[in-house]
Design an enzyme around this catalytic site. Structure first.
Site, short mmCIF file in Angstrom:
data_model
loop_
_atom_site.label_atom_id
_atom_site.label_comp_id
_atom_site.label_asym_id
_atom_site.label_seq_id
_atom_site.Cartn_x
_atom_site.Cartn_y
_atom_site.Cartn_z
N ASP A 1 17.64 9.72 -15.83
CA ASP A 1 18.71 8.34 -15.72
C ASP A 1 19.71 8.90 -16.26
O ASP A 1 19.97 9.22 -17.78
CB ASP A 1 17.60 6.86 -16.81
N GLY A 2 20.99 7.50 -16.63
CA GLY A 2 22.12 7.93 -16.84
C GLY A 2 23.43 8.30 -15.99
O GLY A 2 24.59 8.35 -16.48
N ASN A 3 23.35 8.50 -14.89
CA ASN A 3 24.49 8.94 -14.06
C ASN A 3 25.25 7.97 -14.35
O ASN A 3 26.71 8.63 -14.11
CB ASN A 3 24.00 8.97 -12.45
N ARG B 1 30.97 5.91 -9.68
CA ARG B 1 29.21 5.53 -10.11
C ARG B 1 28.87 7.43 -9.26
O ARG B 1 28.03 8.47 -9.52
CB ARG B 1 28.56 4.75 -9.09
N HIS C 1 26.42 10.50 -10.01
CA HIS C 1 25.59 11.60 -9.23
C HIS C 1 25.59 13.38 -8.98
O HIS C 1 24.55 13.98 -9.64
CB HIS C 1 25.09 10.88 -7.80
N LEU D 1 8.70 28.93 -9.70
CA LEU D 1 8.85 28.09 -10.46
C LEU D 1 8.78 27.31 -9.12
O LEU D 1 9.27 27.92 -7.61
CB LEU D 1 10.03 27.39 -10.92
N LEU E 1 8.13 3.88 -18.22
CA LEU E 1 7.78 4.95 -16.72
C LEU E 1 8.76 5.12 -15.61
O LEU E 1 8.33 5.85 -15.05
CB LEU E 1 6.34 5.19 -16.90
#
Ligand code: FPP
Length: 251
Positions: free
Chosen positions: A13-15, A26, A30, A124, A188
């Protein structure tokens, strides 16, 4: 002391705020966020994390302006195309969780190609939650369980947490040990509601595009100091309340 978390889940969160603080549109936030995702996946592989789940697009994100949605999916496609050789080279298995019927056809094809080609990756497991909602996932599992019960395949009385766990975690991934949310909010947001029941939660004000190796290490260090009890008590920390005789050992 805990070891390295086997599964880390991240709410990125926070882009938007990152971009706004720089007087940028914006979408630039991203784009920087996608770079942070790549950095973080690399760092997790280096630290021996087995599974990383990134919340890339929630089922609520369809409410964003169409242009922003387009940017998010084109970034996803661009990164998938560009990173596929590295994923293969580094032994990273890629997969997506969430609905597939509403996302652009071109994204779906690229996701499925990456899933197919990286299926044998062992280093991974990078999971991307796309058009994902935790409640919808639980409802979907309940629908499948109900269908099995209705067909006589399953007795309602035999439905347990384990039945749900199997239906929800269909690709056999362990529940997250550590959930990180960047950007300062402490909620959440419908992410992996079932699976995070016993995850350690870590909230940081760092905006996602700024999230880097030292931030990941701080989260892991914090996790390592947490005492995980899963509802039990740690041996030796239970004193009888004043005036009550010890209950003794039962069973
Ligand atoms: C939140 O920022 C982030 C998202 C909506 C999704 C995350 C998307 C990316 C990291 C880019 C694409 C991903 C990949 C992996 C190619 P926000 O817009 O809600 O930020 P704000 O709260 O500051 O407005």
């Amino acid at each position: 002391m805990n070891g390295i978390p086997r599964h880390i889940a991240i709410i990125m969160d926070g882009n938007g705020r990152w971009a706004e603080a720089r007087g940028l549109p914006r979408w630039r936030g991203h784009a920087a966020g996608a770079d942070a995702a790549r950095r973080t996946a690399r760092a997790c592989a280096e630290r021996g994390v087995e599974t990383l789940t990134l919340y890339a697009f929630s089922s609520e994100n369809w409410r964003r302006p169409e242009r922003e949605i387009k940017v998010l999916f084109s970034l996803l496609e661009e990164h998938l195309k560009r990173e596929l050789p590295e994923l293969l080279r580094e032994g990273v298995r890629f997969s997506a969780v969430g609905r597939r019927d509403r996302i652009p056809e071109s994204s779906r094809r690229l996701i499925e190609e990456a899933e197919r080609r990286t299926a044998d990756g062992k280093r991974l497991h990078l999971r991307m939650a796309i058009d994902y909602g935790g409640r919808a996932e639980i409802a979907e599992a309940a629908r499948r369980i109900a269908a099995r019960a209705a067909s006589g395949d399953l007795l309602p009385a035999s439905i347990t947490e384990e039945t749900f766990a199997v239906e929800i975690g269909r690709d056999g991934v362990p529940d997250p040990d550590l959930l990180i949310r960047t950007g300062g909010e402490q909620r959440l947001s419908n992410f992996m509601l079932w699976q995070v029941s016993y995850a350690e939660l870590y909230f940081t004000p760092v905006l996602w595009p700024d999230f880097d190796r030292p931030d990941l290490d701080a989260a892991i260090e914090d996790y390592r100091t947490r005492v995980r009890r899963y509802g039990a008590v740690t041996a030796g920390n239970f004193a009888d309340p004043p005036g009550q005789p010890s209950a003794g050992v039962s069973g």
